[in-house]
Design an enzyme around this catalytic site. Sequence first.
Site, PDB file in Angstrom:
ATOM      1  N   SER A 156       0.845  -1.192   0.000  1.00  7.53           N
ATOM      2  CA  SER A 156       0.000   0.000   0.000  1.00  7.53           C
ATOM      3  C   SER A 156       0.877   1.238   0.000  1.00  7.53           C
ATOM      4  O   SER A 156       2.058   1.172   0.383  1.00  7.53           O
ATOM      5  CB  SER A 156      -0.887   0.003   1.252  1.00  7.53           C
ATOM      6  OG  SER A 156      -1.561   1.231   1.423  1.00  7.53           O
TER       7      SER A 156
ATOM      8  N   TYR B 275      -3.014  -0.682  10.513  1.00  3.80           N
ATOM      9  CA  TYR B 275      -2.800  -1.090   9.125  1.00  3.80           C
ATOM     10  C   TYR B 275      -1.423  -0.649   8.637  1.00  3.80           C
ATOM     11  O   TYR B 275      -0.697  -1.421   8.002  1.00  3.80           O
ATOM     12  CB  TYR B 275      -3.899  -0.482   8.256  1.00  3.80           C
ATOM     13  CG  TYR B 275      -3.899  -0.923   6.812  1.00  3.80           C
ATOM     14  CD1 TYR B 275      -4.417  -2.161   6.455  1.00  3.80           C
ATOM     15  CD2 TYR B 275      -3.413  -0.087   5.804  1.00  3.80           C
ATOM     16  CE1 TYR B 275      -4.446  -2.562   5.129  1.00  3.80           C
ATOM     17  CE2 TYR B 275      -3.435  -0.484   4.480  1.00  3.80           C
ATOM     18  CZ  TYR B 275      -3.945  -1.720   4.146  1.00  3.80           C
ATOM     19  OH  TYR B 275      -3.959  -2.108   2.839  1.00  3.80           O
TER      20      TYR B 275
END
Length: 276
Positions: free
Chosen positions: A134, A147
């Site tokens: 990501s 996350y």
Amino acid sequence: MTERSILITGCSSGIGYDAALGLRARGWRVFAACRKEADCERLRAEGFESPRIDYADEASIQQGVAEVLAATGGRLDALFNNGAYACPGLVEDLPRGALREIFESNVFGWQDLTRQVIPAMRAQGHGRIVQCSSVLGLVAIGWRGAYVSTKFALEGLTDTLRLEMRGTGIHVSLIEPGPVTTKIRENARAPFERWIDWENAHRADEYRDKLRPRLYGPYSKDTFELPPEAVTKRLIHAIESPRPQARYYVTTPTYLMGTLRRLLPTRMLDWVISKG
């Protein structure tokens, strides 16, 4: 020519599902894994081979790999680790259990699955391992600490693995999307409700006025958001190109943050992100 095979995780929707469809259309034998058996059954009805693999369940990983290798005669050309989830909340409000649980699914399970397919790839003399990271594996933003920390850990593990696989015929790549249309917000609600006591948090007003409307309100696209096909395009290059890249950026924010991380001092980068 021997049929090429790939195992993809997190195929119930979003990036994984689009990748499964796209690669099947290109002639790949796709093993489209899901965490829930009901989703596996749906994919089987669509003609996919769909082992159940839940990153938090070690037995399911072992069984899933065994099923795939039994079906292919012990070969596997590519692995795309993709399934992950978020647990939004301020770092100060994240209990130990929340971090333990998300690392099991977003890091430890990926590592477990990866190490179990490497022997087959080494025996055949080639393979591609692709990790879906990501933009939050490159830079941090507030309210996403759980996350972000898993993606930073994934980046480190993957960079190390890539170095260790040099000369083996096994190529390792990271795909780093920015905003892509998926169910990540919807899927984050349950972990948020399980772990974050927001009503008793010091910044409860911000949870109520900022985070919860985004998490529970009508879906609205982020700026520069792209469909999952943008990730599939990078995945195709990572598994089919003779010279796969170490990193594949997806979306304008990823390119921008990747550049700013290299150019700006930390305090200046913090300022830019805080204005974001």
